[in-house]
Scaffold this active site. Structure first.
Site, PDB file in Angstrom:
ATOM      1  N   PRO A  91      53.582  33.830 -58.959  1.00  0.00           N
ATOM      2  CA  PRO A  91      53.938  34.204 -60.333  1.00  0.00           C
ATOM      3  C   PRO A  91      53.008  33.568 -61.366  1.00  0.00           C
ATOM      4  O   PRO A  91      52.982  33.998 -62.524  1.00  0.00           O
ATOM      5  CB  PRO A  91      55.373  33.700 -60.498  1.00  0.00           C
ATOM      6  CG  PRO A  91      55.712  32.906 -59.291  1.00  0.00           C
ATOM      7  CD  PRO A  91      54.633  33.060 -58.280  1.00  0.00           C
ATOM      8  N   GLU A 118      59.224  27.614 -53.037  1.00  0.00           N
ATOM      9  CA  GLU A 118      58.623  27.379 -54.354  1.00  0.00           C
ATOM     10  C   GLU A 118      57.112  27.590 -54.317  1.00  0.00           C
ATOM     11  O   GLU A 118      56.413  27.265 -55.278  1.00  0.00           O
ATOM     12  CB  GLU A 118      58.942  25.969 -54.854  1.00  0.00           C
ATOM     13  CG  GLU A 118      60.429  25.642 -54.883  1.00  0.00           C
ATOM     14  CD  GLU A 118      61.251  26.613 -55.724  1.00  0.00           C
ATOM     15  OE1 GLU A 118      60.897  26.843 -56.895  1.00  0.00           O
ATOM     16  OE2 GLU A 118      62.245  27.157 -55.187  1.00  0.00           O
ATOM     17  N   ARG A 160      44.876  53.629 -51.401  1.00  0.00           N
ATOM     18  CA  ARG A 160      44.671  54.908 -52.083  1.00  0.00           C
ATOM     19  C   ARG A 160      43.236  55.097 -52.553  1.00  0.00           C
ATOM     20  O   ARG A 160      42.802  56.227 -52.788  1.00  0.00           O
ATOM     21  CB  ARG A 160      45.574  54.991 -53.324  1.00  0.00           C
ATOM     22  CG  ARG A 160      47.029  55.166 -53.045  1.00  0.00           C
ATOM     23  CD  ARG A 160      47.839  55.070 -54.335  1.00  0.00           C
ATOM     24  NE  ARG A 160      47.299  55.933 -55.389  1.00  0.00           N
ATOM     25  CZ  ARG A 160      47.473  57.244 -55.436  1.00  0.00           C
ATOM     26  NH1 ARG A 160      48.168  57.834 -54.509  1.00  0.00           N
ATOM     27  NH2 ARG A 160      46.931  57.945 -56.404  1.00  0.00           N
ATOM     28  N   ASP A 175      44.559  60.495 -62.074  1.00  0.00           N
ATOM     29  CA  ASP A 175      45.730  59.617 -62.115  1.00  0.00           C
ATOM     30  C   ASP A 175      45.678  58.612 -63.265  1.00  0.00           C
ATOM     31  O   ASP A 175      44.614  58.184 -63.668  1.00  0.00           O
ATOM     32  CB  ASP A 175      45.849  58.809 -60.808  1.00  0.00           C
ATOM     33  CG  ASP A 175      46.785  59.462 -59.806  1.00  0.00           C
ATOM     34  OD1 ASP A 175      47.347  60.518 -60.129  1.00  0.00           O
ATOM     35  OD2 ASP A 175      46.948  58.902 -58.717  1.00  0.00           O
TER      36      ASP A 175
HETATM   37  C1  JDQ Z   1      55.769  33.649 -54.045  1.00  0.00           C
HETATM   38  C2  JDQ Z   1      58.678  31.595 -56.564  1.00  0.00           C
HETATM   39  C3  JDQ Z   1      57.456  29.894 -57.764  1.00  0.00           C
HETATM   40  C4  JDQ Z   1      59.465  31.822 -57.703  1.00  0.00           C
HETATM   41  C5  JDQ Z   1      57.261  32.059 -53.527  1.00  0.00           C
HETATM   42  C6  JDQ Z   1      56.052  32.613 -53.135  1.00  0.00           C
HETATM   43  N1  JDQ Z   1      54.459  38.798 -59.630  1.00  0.00           N
HETATM   44  C7  JDQ Z   1      55.110  37.896 -58.833  1.00  0.00           C
HETATM   45  N2  JDQ Z   1      56.332  37.447 -59.099  1.00  0.00           N
HETATM   46  N3  JDQ Z   1      56.690  36.571 -58.190  1.00  0.00           N
HETATM   47  C8  JDQ Z   1      55.701  36.422 -57.282  1.00  0.00           C
HETATM   48  C9  JDQ Z   1      54.671  37.252 -57.685  1.00  0.00           C
HETATM   49  C10 JDQ Z   1      55.744  35.494 -56.142  1.00  0.00           C
HETATM   50  C11 JDQ Z   1      54.676  35.465 -55.220  1.00  0.00           C
HETATM   51  C12 JDQ Z   1      54.684  34.542 -54.161  1.00  0.00           C
HETATM   52  C13 JDQ Z   1      56.822  33.696 -54.970  1.00  0.00           C
HETATM   53  C14 JDQ Z   1      56.832  34.604 -56.013  1.00  0.00           C
HETATM   54  N4  JDQ Z   1      57.705  32.716 -54.617  1.00  0.00           N
HETATM   55  C15 JDQ Z   1      58.944  32.403 -55.308  1.00  0.00           C
HETATM   56  C16 JDQ Z   1      57.679  30.641 -56.604  1.00  0.00           C
HETATM   57  C17 JDQ Z   1      58.245  30.099 -58.888  1.00  0.00           C
HETATM   58  C18 JDQ Z   1      59.264  31.063 -58.848  1.00  0.00           C
END
Ligand code: JDQ
Length: 246
Positions: A91, A118, A160, A175
Site C-alpha cells: 500500500p 503487515e 493484454r 481502449d
Molecule cells: C500487502 C497491509 C501494510 C495492510 C500485506 C502485504 N494497493 C494495495 N493495497 N493494499 C496492498 C496493495 C497490499 C499489498 C501487499 C498488503 C497490502 N498487506 C496488508 C500491509 C499496511 C496495511
C-alpha cells in the site's frame, strides 16, 4: 520468422492457490498459446523450521506480524536472474497504471513478491535493490490483506498488452487508458441486439451505417462521460473534484 522473446512471470506467495485463476480465461489462454510462462512458488517451502514459520513480531512493538526475511532470501535467490524486475505490491508503493503495465509488458522476467500480514521486512527490498531492479507498487488507494490480488490485477493488465494475446489490435488502441491516463478517454456507451430491450432502444445513429458520423458521436459520448466520471482526466479538469455516482 523471428518471435519476441517470451515473457516469464514468477509469483511468490504463502497462498499459491490464490493464483490458480491465472490458468483461466485470457491469461490461461496466453500461457496455453506459448505467449507467456507463469511460475507460482510457495514461500513456505523455503521455511526451515518444523512449523514452516514465515512471520515474526515487529521490532519496536505494535500490532500484527511481519514477514521474516530468510525464506524470502532463499526463494528470491533461486528465482531472480540479472534480467529480472522484482515487483513488491504494497500500500506504500508507487501507483501501478497503464503506462507502467506497458513498460513491464516489454520486460523478459517479472517476479512478484506477494506479502501478507503487515508486509515484508524492509531489508528484503533494500537487499535486492542493490542486485536487480525493484518496484514497490500500489494498485489503488484501498487496503488489501496481501499482495496476491494485486499481482492478479497487474498480470492481467500486462498480459493484454503482449503481442498476439488480444485478437484485434485496434481494440487495444481504442481502449480507455491505452495511451496512459494523462491523455485518455473513458469508454462511451455500447449496445448490441436486440434493438429494443424492455422498451429501451439503441441510438439511431448507430443503426445509420454512416461510419463518419458514428465515430464523431462516439468521441463526443466518450468526452461527456470522461468529464462527468473522471474530471481529473478531462481537459481542464480539477484533480480532486470527482463526480458522485447517481
Ligand atoms: C500487502 C497491509 C501494510 C495492510 C500485506 C502485504 N494497493 C494495495 N493495497 N493494499 C496492498 C496493495 C497490499 C499489498 C501487499 C498488503 C497490502 N498487506 C496488508 C500491509 C499496511 C496495511
Amino acid at each position: 520468422m523471428h518471435r519476441d522473446p517470451l515473457i516469464q512471470i514468477d509469483i511468490i506467495s504463502i497462498f499459491p492457490q490464490y493464483l490458480a485463476p491465472l490458468s483461466l480465461s485470457l491469461v490461461g489462454k496466453a500461457q496455453d498459446d506459448g505467449l507467456m510462462r507463469i511460475g507460482v512458488h510457495d514461500l513456505r517451502e523455503a521455511a526451515t523450521d518444523r512449523h514452516r514459520t514465515v512471520d515474526d513480531q515487529p521490532y519496536g512493538g505494535g500490532p500484527g506480524m511481519v514477514m521474516t526475511p530468510e525464506p524470502w532470501g532463499r526463494t528470491l535467490d533461486s528465482v531472480l536472474t540479472e534480467d529480472s524486475l522484482l515487483i513488491i505490491p504494497t500500500p506504500s508503493g508507487q501507483r501501478f497504471d497503464q503506462r507502467v503495465a506497458t513498460e513491464w509488458s516489454q520486460r523478459k522476467h517479472l517476479v512478484f513478491a506477494c506479502g501478507r500480514y503487515e508486509g515484508i521486512d524492509t531489508r528484503v527490498s533494500d537487499y535486492y535493490r542493490e542486485r536487480v531492479e525493484v518496484a514497490e507498487v500500489c494498485i489503488g488507494d484501498y487496503v488489501l490483506s496481501g499482495g496476491e490480488s494485486a499481482a492478479l490485477v497487474m498480470v492481467e493488465a500486462i498480459t493484454r498488452l503482449l503481442p498476439g494475446v488480444v485478437g484485434n489490435v485496434q481494440s487495444i488502441v481504442d481502449d480507455s487508458f491505452a495511451d496512459g491516463p494523462m491523455e485518455s478517454l473513458l469508454e462511451g456507451p455500447v449496445f448490441t441486439r436486440p434493438a429494443n430491450w424492455r422498451g429501451l432502444g439503441v441510438p439511431e445513429i448507430l443503426l445509420s451505417g454512416d461510419h463518419g458520423k458514428i465515430q464523431a458521436w462516439r468521441l463526443e459520448q466518450a468526452q461527456r462521460r470522461t468529464a462527468f466520471m473522471r474530471p481529473d482526466l478531462a481537459p481542464g479538469g480539477t484533480p480532486e473534484s470527482g463526480a458522485v455516482a447517481h
